[in-house]
Design a protein around this motif. Structure first.
Motif, PDB file in Angstrom:
ATOM      1  N   ALA A 148      28.260  22.722  47.236  1.00  0.00           N
ATOM      2  CA  ALA A 148      28.583  22.980  48.643  1.00  0.00           C
ATOM      3  C   ALA A 148      28.016  24.336  49.054  1.00  0.00           C
ATOM      4  O   ALA A 148      28.076  25.304  48.293  1.00  0.00           O
ATOM      5  CB  ALA A 148      30.090  22.961  48.849  1.00  0.00           C
ATOM      6  N   PRO A 149      27.436  24.456  50.234  1.00  0.00           N
ATOM      7  CA  PRO A 149      26.947  25.758  50.711  1.00  0.00           C
ATOM      8  C   PRO A 149      28.079  26.772  50.736  1.00  0.00           C
ATOM      9  O   PRO A 149      29.235  26.427  51.007  1.00  0.00           O
ATOM     10  CB  PRO A 149      26.443  25.444  52.121  1.00  0.00           C
ATOM     11  N   TRP A 150      27.750  28.021  50.457  1.00  0.00           N
ATOM     12  CA  TRP A 150      28.812  29.027  50.351  1.00  0.00           C
ATOM     13  C   TRP A 150      29.581  29.174  51.663  1.00  0.00           C
ATOM     14  O   TRP A 150      30.772  29.455  51.668  1.00  0.00           O
ATOM     15  CB  TRP A 150      28.254  30.367  49.912  1.00  0.00           C
ATOM     16  N   GLY A 151      28.917  28.950  52.807  1.00  0.00           N
ATOM     17  CA  GLY A 151      29.604  29.075  54.081  1.00  0.00           C
ATOM     18  C   GLY A 151      30.605  27.977  54.362  1.00  0.00           C
ATOM     19  O   GLY A 151      31.401  28.097  55.293  1.00  0.00           O
ATOM     20  N   LEU A 152      30.573  26.892  53.554  1.00  0.00           N
ATOM     21  CA  LEU A 152      31.500  25.782  53.735  1.00  0.00           C
ATOM     22  C   LEU A 152      32.502  25.661  52.601  1.00  0.00           C
ATOM     23  O   LEU A 152      33.268  24.695  52.574  1.00  0.00           O
ATOM     24  CB  LEU A 152      30.715  24.461  53.858  1.00  0.00           C
ATOM     25  N   TRP A 196      29.507  33.497  63.152  1.00  0.00           N
ATOM     26  CA  TRP A 196      29.903  32.679  62.006  1.00  0.00           C
ATOM     27  C   TRP A 196      29.154  31.348  61.930  1.00  0.00           C
ATOM     28  O   TRP A 196      28.718  30.954  60.839  1.00  0.00           O
ATOM     29  CB  TRP A 196      31.413  32.447  61.987  1.00  0.00           C
ATOM     30  N   PRO A 197      28.949  30.611  63.039  1.00  0.00           N
ATOM     31  CA  PRO A 197      28.134  29.399  62.918  1.00  0.00           C
ATOM     32  C   PRO A 197      26.731  29.673  62.384  1.00  0.00           C
ATOM     33  O   PRO A 197      26.185  28.875  61.613  1.00  0.00           O
ATOM     34  CB  PRO A 197      28.092  28.859  64.354  1.00  0.00           C
ATOM     35  N   LEU A 198      26.146  30.801  62.765  1.00  0.00           N
ATOM     36  CA  LEU A 198      24.820  31.159  62.247  1.00  0.00           C
ATOM     37  C   LEU A 198      24.880  31.371  60.742  1.00  0.00           C
ATOM     38  O   LEU A 198      23.990  30.916  60.007  1.00  0.00           O
ATOM     39  CB  LEU A 198      24.313  32.421  62.949  1.00  0.00           C
ATOM     40  N   ALA A 199      25.914  32.056  60.263  1.00  0.00           N
ATOM     41  CA  ALA A 199      26.043  32.277  58.822  1.00  0.00           C
ATOM     42  C   ALA A 199      26.178  30.956  58.067  1.00  0.00           C
ATOM     43  O   ALA A 199      25.587  30.776  56.991  1.00  0.00           O
ATOM     44  CB  ALA A 199      27.251  33.180  58.545  1.00  0.00           C
ATOM     45  N   VAL A 200      26.939  30.023  58.630  1.00  0.00           N
ATOM     46  CA  VAL A 200      27.111  28.726  57.981  1.00  0.00           C
ATOM     47  C   VAL A 200      25.794  27.950  57.963  1.00  0.00           C
ATOM     48  O   VAL A 200      25.422  27.343  56.951  1.00  0.00           O
ATOM     49  CB  VAL A 200      28.222  27.915  58.679  1.00  0.00           C
ATOM     50  N   VAL A 201      25.066  27.977  59.067  1.00  0.00           N
ATOM     51  CA  VAL A 201      23.781  27.276  59.130  1.00  0.00           C
ATOM     52  C   VAL A 201      22.801  27.847  58.106  1.00  0.00           C
ATOM     53  O   VAL A 201      22.113  27.109  57.389  1.00  0.00           O
ATOM     54  CB  VAL A 201      23.195  27.374  60.555  1.00  0.00           C
ATOM     55  N   VAL A 202      22.733  29.167  58.008  1.00  0.00           N
ATOM     56  CA  VAL A 202      21.836  29.800  57.041  1.00  0.00           C
ATOM     57  C   VAL A 202      22.215  29.400  55.617  1.00  0.00           C
ATOM     58  O   VAL A 202      21.344  29.104  54.782  1.00  0.00           O
ATOM     59  CB  VAL A 202      21.859  31.331  57.211  1.00  0.00           C
ATOM     60  N   SER A 203      23.515  29.377  55.312  1.00  0.00           N
ATOM     61  CA  SER A 203      23.949  28.994  53.966  1.00  0.00           C
ATOM     62  C   SER A 203      23.610  27.536  53.670  1.00  0.00           C
ATOM     63  O   SER A 203      23.228  27.194  52.542  1.00  0.00           O
ATOM     64  CB  SER A 203      25.451  29.234  53.803  1.00  0.00           C
ATOM     65  N   SER A 228      22.010  28.286  66.761  1.00  0.00           N
ATOM     66  CA  SER A 228      23.027  29.176  66.185  1.00  0.00           C
ATOM     67  C   SER A 228      22.600  30.633  66.247  1.00  0.00           C
ATOM     68  O   SER A 228      23.448  31.529  66.374  1.00  0.00           O
ATOM     69  CB  SER A 228      23.305  28.775  64.730  1.00  0.00           C
ATOM     70  N   ALA A 229      21.287  30.894  66.167  1.00  0.00           N
ATOM     71  CA  ALA A 229      20.809  32.272  66.280  1.00  0.00           C
ATOM     72  C   ALA A 229      20.791  32.746  67.724  1.00  0.00           C
ATOM     73  O   ALA A 229      20.994  33.934  68.007  1.00  0.00           O
ATOM     74  CB  ALA A 229      19.411  32.388  65.671  1.00  0.00           C
ATOM     75  N   PRO A 256      35.899  26.259  50.493  1.00  0.00           N
ATOM     76  CA  PRO A 256      37.254  26.445  51.035  1.00  0.00           C
ATOM     77  C   PRO A 256      37.698  27.895  51.135  1.00  0.00           C
ATOM     78  O   PRO A 256      38.268  28.295  52.160  1.00  0.00           O
ATOM     79  CB  PRO A 256      38.121  25.655  50.042  1.00  0.00           C
ATOM     80  N   ALA A 257      37.445  28.693  50.095  1.00  0.00           N
ATOM     81  CA  ALA A 257      37.907  30.084  50.117  1.00  0.00           C
ATOM     82  C   ALA A 257      37.192  30.878  51.209  1.00  0.00           C
ATOM     83  O   ALA A 257      37.814  31.677  51.931  1.00  0.00           O
ATOM     84  CB  ALA A 257      37.673  30.734  48.756  1.00  0.00           C
ATOM     85  N   ILE A 258      35.887  30.659  51.359  1.00  0.00           N
ATOM     86  CA  ILE A 258      35.129  31.369  52.389  1.00  0.00           C
ATOM     87  C   ILE A 258      35.574  30.924  53.780  1.00  0.00           C
ATOM     88  O   ILE A 258      35.737  31.746  54.694  1.00  0.00           O
ATOM     89  CB  ILE A 258      33.627  31.121  52.195  1.00  0.00           C
ATOM     90  N   SER A 259      35.775  29.622  53.950  1.00  0.00           N
ATOM     91  CA  SER A 259      36.220  29.112  55.249  1.00  0.00           C
ATOM     92  C   SER A 259      37.598  29.665  55.615  1.00  0.00           C
ATOM     93  O   SER A 259      37.838  30.037  56.772  1.00  0.00           O
ATOM     94  CB  SER A 259      36.255  27.582  55.232  1.00  0.00           C
ATOM     95  N   ALA A 260      38.493  29.718  54.629  1.00  0.00           N
ATOM     96  CA  ALA A 260      39.824  30.277  54.885  1.00  0.00           C
ATOM     97  C   ALA A 260      39.730  31.755  55.255  1.00  0.00           C
ATOM     98  O   ALA A 260      40.451  32.232  56.146  1.00  0.00           O
ATOM     99  CB  ALA A 260      40.715  30.092  53.660  1.00  0.00           C
ATOM    100  N   GLY A 261      38.840  32.483  54.592  1.00  0.00           N
ATOM    101  CA  GLY A 261      38.647  33.889  54.933  1.00  0.00           C
ATOM    102  C   GLY A 261      38.111  34.065  56.346  1.00  0.00           C
ATOM    103  O   GLY A 261      38.533  34.974  57.073  1.00  0.00           O
ATOM    104  N   ALA A 262      37.184  33.187  56.753  1.00  0.00           N
ATOM    105  CA  ALA A 262      36.643  33.271  58.105  1.00  0.00           C
ATOM    106  C   ALA A 262      37.727  33.012  59.146  1.00  0.00           C
ATOM    107  O   ALA A 262      37.816  33.724  60.161  1.00  0.00           O
ATOM    108  CB  ALA A 262      35.503  32.262  58.274  1.00  0.00           C
TER     109      ALA A 262
END
Length: 239
Positions: free
Chosen positions: A137-141, A185-192, A15-16, A143-149
């Motif tokens: 749930a990790p913040w990157g996953l 964005w995948p990198l951000a989700v992996v880090v979270s 992801s990086a 619902p509100a964050i995912s919808a924003g992404a």
């Protein structure tokens, strides 16, 4: 309660690597063109088109970044299965974009456009299928964050599409901003996810004591003896 499964180290690497390789690839490929290449106006696909100088650089970039996205989808175990499958689809579409380059003089390169559209749609939509509910749930996953992404990526994709249709002169810039965002964005989700796994593996002392049947840990025998030596004697009572 969501059980956060870990993302392996190779998922963090893939992801990086994707955004770094993407930006490096289009920068190097643009610098290899014999004539001045306008990165603001011209899309990235022109660097991999038939007839472009050293087109193998951008073609290889598409292939490697697609492979990185596919590996990242495999590693994103905490994410929802639909989102991971959509991300894999976007990765495979990116590979097919590289295998179906634009042809000079062709205004509508149909195979290239089909796979590019499919890849962009998948890379925009995958967070909507990957979200998880629950306080753990990790913040990157969430619902509100995912919808924003999804909203941000969709807006950037719409800007790129509008530039292509209207010929506004900013198609290259719009595509690069969208490409960088969807790669980051995948990198951000992996880090979270990795951060949530580490946090969940180290519960606080108070949380441990709140568990049913939990007892405070007994002090070691050496510390008990040391404390006893420091206890002042009780004064004798007058009889």
């Amino acid at each position: 309660m969501v059980v956060v499964r870990g993302v392996p180290w190779w998922g963090l690497v893939s992801s990086a690597a994707a955004p770094v390789l993407m930006v490096s690839g289009w920068t190097v490929a643009a610098g290899l063109q014999p004539r001045s290449f306008d990165s603001v106006a011209q899309p990235v696909s022109a660097l991999a088109a038939l007839g472009a100088a050293d087109r193998w650089v951008m073609t290889l970039t598409f292939l490697v970044v697609g492979a990185c996205d596919f590996i990242t989808a495999l590693a994103l175990r905490p994410a929802g299965a639909p989102g991971r499958l959509i991300l894999m689809t976007g990765a495979m579409a990116g590979v097919l974009v590289a295998l179906n380059p634009e042809h000079p003089g062709t205004s509508l390169p149909l195979p290239h456009m089909i796979w590019a559209a499919a890849g962009c749609a998948a890379l925009v939509a995958w967070p909507a299928g990957a979200w998880r509910r629950g306080p753990s749930a990790p913040w990157g996953l969430r619902p509100a964050i995912s919808a924003g992404a999804v909203t941000v990526l969709l807006a950037l994709l719409a800007w790129f599409g509008a530039e292509l249709i209207t010929g506004g002169g900013l198609a290259g810039l719009a595509e690069r901003i969208f490409g960088a965002a969807q790669a980051l964005w995948p990198l951000a989700v992996v880090v979270s996810c990795r951060r949530a796994t580490r946090t969940g593996a180290r519960p606080s002392r108070m949380q441990s004591l709140n568990q049913p049947g939990a007892r405070p840990a007994a002090a070691p025998a050496g510390q008990i003896g040391e404390l006893a030596t420091h206890v002042p004697p009780c004064p004798a009572r007058d009889r």
